[in-house]
Design a protein around this motif. Structure first.
Motif, mmCIF file in Angstrom:
data_model
loop_
_atom_site.group_PDB
_atom_site.id
_atom_site.type_symbol
_atom_site.label_atom_id
_atom_site.label_comp_id
_atom_site.label_asym_id
_atom_site.label_seq_id
_atom_site.Cartn_x
_atom_site.Cartn_y
_atom_site.Cartn_z
ATOM 1 N N ILE A 14 66.258 38.065 42.782
ATOM 2 C CA ILE A 14 66.121 37.214 41.738
ATOM 3 C C ILE A 14 65.459 36.101 42.294
ATOM 4 C CG2 ILE A 14 66.869 36.205 39.783
ATOM 5 C CD1 ILE A 14 69.116 38.343 39.691
ATOM 6 N N LYS A 15 64.351 35.317 41.547
ATOM 7 C CA LYS A 15 63.851 34.169 42.030
ATOM 8 C C LYS A 15 64.034 33.248 40.675
ATOM 9 C CE LYS A 15 61.493 35.256 46.455
ATOM 10 N NZ LYS A 15 60.490 35.358 47.213
ATOM 11 N N ASN A 16 64.329 32.054 40.790
ATOM 12 C CA ASN A 16 64.461 31.202 39.723
ATOM 13 C C ASN A 16 63.030 30.475 39.598
ATOM 14 O OD1 ASN A 16 66.824 31.861 38.960
ATOM 15 N ND2 ASN A 16 67.840 30.181 40.008
ATOM 16 N N ILE A 17 62.457 30.542 38.554
ATOM 17 C CA ILE A 17 61.011 29.628 38.501
ATOM 18 C C ILE A 17 61.127 28.675 37.767
ATOM 19 C CG2 ILE A 17 59.564 31.845 38.953
ATOM 20 C CD1 ILE A 17 59.007 32.275 35.936
ATOM 21 N N SER A 18 62.302 28.442 36.921
ATOM 22 C CA SER A 18 62.501 27.423 36.119
ATOM 23 C C SER A 18 63.953 27.292 35.819
ATOM 24 C CB SER A 18 61.837 27.190 35.035
ATOM 25 O OG SER A 18 62.081 28.090 34.039
ATOM 26 N N ASP A 19 64.478 26.398 35.067
ATOM 27 C CA ASP A 19 65.900 26.549 34.569
ATOM 28 C C ASP A 19 66.099 27.373 33.693
ATOM 29 O OD1 ASP A 19 66.479 23.890 36.095
ATOM 30 O OD2 ASP A 19 66.102 22.763 34.183
ATOM 31 N N LYS A 20 65.327 27.930 32.964
ATOM 32 C CA LYS A 20 65.414 29.097 31.938
ATOM 33 C C LYS A 20 65.036 30.365 32.167
ATOM 34 C CE LYS A 20 64.749 25.650 28.172
ATOM 35 N NZ LYS A 20 63.972 25.362 27.138
ATOM 36 N N GLN A 21 64.060 30.401 33.541
ATOM 37 C CA GLN A 21 63.395 31.966 33.617
ATOM 38 C C GLN A 21 63.549 31.958 35.030
ATOM 39 O OE1 GLN A 21 59.446 31.827 31.988
ATOM 40 N NE2 GLN A 21 60.278 33.109 30.360
ATOM 41 N N SER A 22 63.758 33.476 35.366
ATOM 42 C CA SER A 22 63.506 34.105 36.508
ATOM 43 C C SER A 22 62.685 34.896 36.739
ATOM 44 C CB SER A 22 65.136 34.340 37.169
ATOM 45 O OG SER A 22 66.165 33.474 37.067
ATOM 46 N N VAL A 23 62.168 35.560 38.024
ATOM 47 C CA VAL A 23 61.280 36.485 38.321
ATOM 48 C C VAL A 23 62.244 37.507 38.966
ATOM 49 C CG1 VAL A 23 59.449 37.553 39.337
ATOM 50 C CG2 VAL A 23 59.159 35.315 38.347
ATOM 51 N N VAL A 24 62.358 38.803 38.763
ATOM 52 C CA VAL A 24 63.125 39.604 39.274
ATOM 53 C C VAL A 24 62.066 40.756 39.958
ATOM 54 C CG1 VAL A 24 64.871 41.675 39.002
ATOM 55 C CG2 VAL A 24 64.868 39.602 37.323
ATOM 56 N N PHE A 25 62.377 41.015 41.204
ATOM 57 C CA PHE A 25 61.477 41.927 42.058
ATOM 58 C C PHE A 25 62.256 43.095 42.287
ATOM 59 C CE2 PHE A 25 59.897 37.537 42.802
ATOM 60 C CZ PHE A 25 58.429 37.654 42.792
ATOM 61 N N PHE A 26 61.700 44.144 42.277
ATOM 62 C CA PHE A 26 62.170 45.630 42.353
ATOM 63 C C PHE A 26 61.422 46.220 43.443
ATOM 64 C CE2 PHE A 26 63.638 44.834 37.976
ATOM 65 C CZ PHE A 26 64.928 45.140 37.872
ATOM 66 N N TYR A 27 62.277 46.668 44.399
ATOM 67 C CA TYR A 27 61.413 47.450 45.389
ATOM 68 C C TYR A 27 61.919 48.846 45.582
ATOM 69 C CZ TYR A 27 61.244 42.461 46.599
ATOM 70 O OH TYR A 27 60.984 41.066 46.604
ATOM 71 N N GLU A 28 61.075 49.866 45.699
ATOM 72 C CA GLU A 28 61.156 51.130 45.671
ATOM 73 C C GLU A 28 60.226 51.945 46.666
ATOM 74 O OE1 GLU A 28 61.881 54.149 42.035
ATOM 75 O OE2 GLU A 28 59.709 53.477 42.199
ATOM 76 N N ASN A 29 60.764 53.071 47.030
ATOM 77 C CA ASN A 29 59.807 53.892 48.070
ATOM 78 C C ASN A 29 59.677 53.088 49.557
ATOM 79 O OD1 ASN A 29 59.818 55.953 46.020
ATOM 80 N ND2 ASN A 29 57.931 54.897 45.273
ATOM 81 N N LEU A 46 62.324 37.117 33.418
ATOM 82 C CA LEU A 46 63.522 37.351 32.338
ATOM 83 C C LEU A 46 63.911 35.815 32.198
ATOM 84 C CD1 LEU A 46 65.460 40.243 33.864
ATOM 85 C CD2 LEU A 46 63.905 40.435 32.017
ATOM 86 N N ASN A 47 64.552 35.857 30.952
ATOM 87 C CA ASN A 47 65.349 34.425 30.790
ATOM 88 C C ASN A 47 66.691 34.520 31.687
ATOM 89 O OD1 ASN A 47 63.523 33.639 28.626
ATOM 90 N ND2 ASN A 47 64.906 34.645 27.293
ATOM 91 N N ASN A 48 67.046 33.369 32.328
ATOM 92 C CA ASN A 48 68.019 33.088 33.049
ATOM 93 C C ASN A 48 69.512 33.369 32.189
ATOM 94 O OD1 ASN A 48 66.936 32.624 35.480
ATOM 95 N ND2 ASN A 48 66.890 30.491 35.078
ATOM 96 N N ARG A 49 70.345 33.954 32.816
ATOM 97 C CA ARG A 49 71.796 33.834 32.285
ATOM 98 C C ARG A 49 72.841 34.024 33.447
ATOM 99 N NH1 ARG A 49 68.901 38.295 30.434
ATOM 100 N NH2 ARG A 49 69.523 40.518 31.424
ATOM 101 N N LYS A 50 74.060 33.917 32.944
ATOM 102 C CA LYS A 50 74.962 33.836 34.031
ATOM 103 C C LYS A 50 75.191 34.979 34.768
ATOM 104 C CE LYS A 50 77.797 30.111 32.066
ATOM 105 N NZ LYS A 50 79.327 29.725 31.908
ATOM 106 N N LYS A 51 75.255 36.143 34.107
ATOM 107 C CA LYS A 51 75.495 37.382 34.764
ATOM 108 C C LYS A 51 74.253 38.284 34.918
ATOM 109 C CE LYS A 51 80.422 37.706 33.411
ATOM 110 N NZ LYS A 51 81.489 38.348 32.949
ATOM 111 N N LEU A 52 73.160 37.707 35.017
ATOM 112 C CA LEU A 52 71.950 38.377 35.360
ATOM 113 C C LEU A 52 71.934 39.558 36.515
ATOM 114 C CD1 LEU A 52 68.970 39.240 34.607
ATOM 115 C CD2 LEU A 52 68.207 37.154 35.590
ATOM 116 N N LYS A 53 72.366 38.925 37.587
ATOM 117 C CA LYS A 53 72.467 39.805 38.836
ATOM 118 C C LYS A 53 73.510 41.296 38.743
ATOM 119 C CE LYS A 53 73.614 39.855 43.724
ATOM 120 N NZ LYS A 53 73.759 39.226 45.006
ATOM 121 N N GLN A 54 74.680 40.751 37.992
ATOM 122 C CA GLN A 54 75.365 41.813 37.862
ATOM 123 C C GLN A 54 75.225 42.887 36.753
ATOM 124 O OE1 GLN A 54 79.477 40.425 36.523
ATOM 125 N NE2 GLN A 54 80.127 42.369 36.113
ATOM 126 N N ASP A 55 74.119 42.444 35.651
ATOM 127 C CA ASP A 55 73.722 43.369 34.839
ATOM 128 C C ASP A 55 72.545 44.080 35.301
ATOM 129 O OD1 ASP A 55 73.000 44.340 32.334
ATOM 130 O OD2 ASP A 55 71.592 42.886 31.624
#
Length: 136
Positions: A14-29, A46-55
């Motif tokens: 997860i990389k924050n791009i602003s206070d409100k949003q993050s970009v989530v990168f998924f890696y497969e294969n 995605l919009n940032n939230r406290k438990k984004l990583k856990q979710d």
């Protein structure tokens, strides 16, 4: 999207791009080849939230599929827009009072059909081969 790197990726990051949003990168294969790592990468914003990583950790497969679908639709839309532009640019070739010869008009007719058939290509929208436009 096929990607390569010198470092082995995690399942996601997860990389924050602003206070409100993050970009989530998924890696497969992930595969190692000649001291490099080759893998498929998908990303979503995605919009940032406290438990984004856990979710994401708790619902990884669902989020991964969502990222794949999002990327597929984005790429498909871009390809269709390019195709539609090419079709629009050649609309004039199919009118009854065109200055083109019958043979040339037929070439454009076939070209335009090939453009319409792009979405039927096996690797659409990740690998698309556009037909060659007839010479005028």
């Amino acid at each position: 999207m096929k990607t390569e790197s010198n470092t082995k990726p995690k399942r996601f990051e997860i990389k924050n791009i602003s206070d409100k949003q993050s970009v989530v990168f998924f890696y497969e294969n992930v595969k190692e080849k000649e001291e490099k790592y080759l893998y498929d990468m998908y990303r979503i914003t995605l919009n940032n939230r406290k438990k984004l990583k856990q979710d994401i950790e708790n619902n990884y497969d669902t989020w991964l599929q969502f990222a794949k679908n999002t990327e597929h639709e984005k790429l498909a839309t871009e390809i269709r827009e390019k195709r539609d532009k090419l079709l629009t640019e050649t609309d004039w070739t199919q009118v009854t009072d065109t200055v083109l010869s019958v043979e040339k008009q037929e070439e454009y007719k076939n070209y335009r059909q090939a453009l319409r058939d792009i979405t039927e290509q096996e690797e659409f929208p990740y690998k698309v081969i556009f037909p060659e436009k007839p010479e005028e």
